[in-house]
Structure formats: C-alpha cells, structure tokens
Design a protein around this motif. Structure first.
Motif, PDB file in Angstrom:
ATOM      1  N   ALA A 181       9.451   7.231  -3.594  1.00  0.00           N
ATOM      2  CA  ALA A 181       9.101   5.963  -4.226  1.00  0.00           C
ATOM      3  C   ALA A 181       7.733   5.444  -3.796  1.00  0.00           C
ATOM      4  O   ALA A 181       7.113   4.646  -4.509  1.00  0.00           O
ATOM      5  N   LEU A 182       7.262   5.905  -2.640  1.00  0.00           N
ATOM      6  CA  LEU A 182       5.996   5.391  -2.101  1.00  0.00           C
ATOM      7  C   LEU A 182       4.892   6.443  -2.035  1.00  0.00           C
ATOM      8  O   LEU A 182       3.792   6.148  -1.589  1.00  0.00           O
ATOM      9  N   ARG A 183       5.192   7.643  -2.454  1.00  0.00           N
ATOM     10  CA  ARG A 183       4.246   8.749  -2.232  1.00  0.00           C
ATOM     11  C   ARG A 183       2.892   8.522  -2.897  1.00  0.00           C
ATOM     12  O   ARG A 183       1.852   8.786  -2.288  1.00  0.00           O
ATOM     13  N   VAL A 184       2.891   8.012  -4.118  1.00  0.00           N
ATOM     14  CA  VAL A 184       1.610   7.841  -4.810  1.00  0.00           C
ATOM     15  C   VAL A 184       0.777   6.711  -4.198  1.00  0.00           C
ATOM     16  O   VAL A 184      -0.399   6.919  -3.854  1.00  0.00           O
ATOM     17  N   PRO A 185       1.329   5.495  -4.036  1.00  0.00           N
ATOM     18  CA  PRO A 185       0.504   4.440  -3.445  1.00  0.00           C
ATOM     19  C   PRO A 185       0.065   4.748  -2.019  1.00  0.00           C
ATOM     20  O   PRO A 185      -1.079   4.452  -1.640  1.00  0.00           O
ATOM     21  N   LEU A 186       0.943   5.375  -1.218  1.00  0.00           N
ATOM     22  CA  LEU A 186       0.570   5.704   0.158  1.00  0.00           C
ATOM     23  C   LEU A 186      -0.476   6.822   0.186  1.00  0.00           C
ATOM     24  O   LEU A 186      -1.365   6.826   1.047  1.00  0.00           O
ATOM     25  N   THR A 187      -0.383   7.748  -0.750  1.00  0.00           N
ATOM     26  CA  THR A 187      -1.405   8.799  -0.839  1.00  0.00           C
ATOM     27  C   THR A 187      -2.750   8.193  -1.217  1.00  0.00           C
ATOM     28  O   THR A 187      -3.791   8.576  -0.689  1.00  0.00           O
ATOM     29  N   PHE A 188      -2.723   7.225  -2.133  1.00  0.00           N
ATOM     30  CA  PHE A 188      -3.950   6.489  -2.478  1.00  0.00           C
ATOM     31  C   PHE A 188      -4.573   5.897  -1.216  1.00  0.00           C
ATOM     32  O   PHE A 188      -5.776   6.038  -0.968  1.00  0.00           O
TER      33      PHE A 188
END
Length: 241
Positions: A181-188
């Motif tokens: 659920a957080l992979r994209v924003p945290l990767t950003f």
C-alpha cells in the motif's frame, strides 16, 4: 632553475591527481544518478499497472542490466576515442622529435619564453628537459599529456557500470521491500532524497550551487516518476496492459 620557477611551470602532481580523481567521482555520481532515475521510472511505471512483484522485478532487472551495459558501452566508446587521440598525438610528437630535433628544441624554448622566462633561462630549461626526456617535456607543455596516464576505456566502462548499478539497486529494493500500500509513495521519497544527495555531491565536486543542483535533479526525477506512474496507471485502468 629555482624551485619557484619550477612550480610556476609545472602544476603540483598532487593537484593533477586530485583533478583526475574528482573527474572520476563526478562520472560516478552521474552514473548513479542515471541508475536511480531510469530504474525508478521503470519500476514505478510497472507498479502503476500491477501490484504483482514478478513483473515489477522482471522490468526492473531488465532496466538495471540494460542500463548498466548501455552506460558501460557509451563510456567505453567515448574514452576509446579519447585514448586513441592521445596515442596518436604521442606518436606524432615522437616522430617529430626523431626527424627534426633542433626545430623541436627551438619550439620548446619558445614555449617556455611564452611562459615568461628569459631567453637564457628558457634555453637552459628546454635543454635540460630535452636531455632528461624530450618526449615527456613536449607532451607536457604542448599538449598537457602524461604518457603514463593514458585513459583506459575498460576502467571507465567498468566504473560507469558499477556506479549505475549502485544507483539502480535503491529503487529496486524500495519498490519490492516496502508494504504494497505504501511502496509507490515511499519509493518516491527514497528516490528523491537520493537524487538530492547526488545533486549536492555533484555540485560540490563542480563548485556550483548545491541547492540549485539538488532542486534541478529532484524536479527532473519527480517529473520522470510522476509521468511513468501516471502512464502505468492509465494503462492499468483502461485494461490495455
């Protein structure tokens, strides 16, 4: 020749070594920056289509390996051209010294006179350097080339590939290890922080504004990530991919 005169004619060897090391460091920072942005853009774009780790990993690995090889190949071709040019100039200078030594000596005297030495001192310096190593003396003052430090295309290619891989690993680990659920924003966040660091280091090496350089790379990286994620999401929601 006095120590002061020698220092004015030839830069400190340490200064040359530091400049060379800084150039390598700058190339490494740029390679890492490319690895971060290009691989992050790919994995984030695929994450916009699917939450399945398998296609994200496959696309990321393809981008990582392909990018590293591309970087290495580009660096190899570029540095090969530079080293070929250096070798050609060395061979040309060696031939001129063999065929017309007197003219070359006079040329050396003229070059040292142009540096500000008197006729007598310029002649003395030219004669002593010619007696010691004529080729090295001419390469130094005419072309700024050290025959013992011809750039290696293999070293450059290897360094470029390694720096790219080091940068590329970061977004790969981020997208795969963070919760779904957080992979994209945290990767950003991870990628942009890393880009801010590479921008700062690159500006420090080049002597430019660290803040301006960091902002440039962060904005560019954010734009790339946003564009690929938006495209991936569009393809995923429309059922095209």
């Amino acid at each position: 020749m006095t120590t002061e005169s020698a220092t004015s004619l030839h830069p400190e060897p340490q200064g040359i070594d530091i400049a060379a090391k800084l150039n390598w460091l700058r190339a490494g920072v740029l390679g890492a920056n490319d690895g971060i942005v290009s691989v992050a853009a790919v994995v984030v774009g695929v994450a916009g289509v699917t939450t399945n780790n398998a296609p994200i990993l496959a696309a990321g690995m393809a981008a990582l390996v392909g990018g590293a090889i591309s970087m290495a190949l580009g660096e190899y071709v570029s540095v090969s051209s530079q080293s070929d040019s250096q070798r050609h100039l060395i061979a040309k200078e060696r031939e001129e010294l063999r065929e017309q030594p007197d003219e070359e000596l006079n040329e050396l005297v003229g070059l040292y006179r142009a540096k500000g030495l008197s006729e007598d001192l310029a002649t003395k310096v030219a004669e002593e350097l010619t007696a010691h190593d004529a080729l090295r003396a001419h390469l130094d003052i005419e072309l700024g080339i050290d025959p013992d430090e011809i750039v290696s295309p293999w070293h450059a290619a290897f360094a470029s590939a390694i720096s790219f891989l080091c940068g590329a690993v970061l977004p790969m680990l981020s997208i795969l290890l963070f919760p779904e659920a957080l992979r994209v924003p945290l990767t950003f966040v991870v990628v942009l922080v890393a880009l801010a660091i590479t921008g700062t280091v690159g500006a420090w090496i080049g002597g430019g504004s660290r803040a301006r350089a960091s902002v440039r790379v962060v904005i560019g990286g954010a734009a790339a990530l946003a564009a690929t994620f938006a495209l991936g999401s569009l393809l995923g929601t429309t059922g095209i991919a």
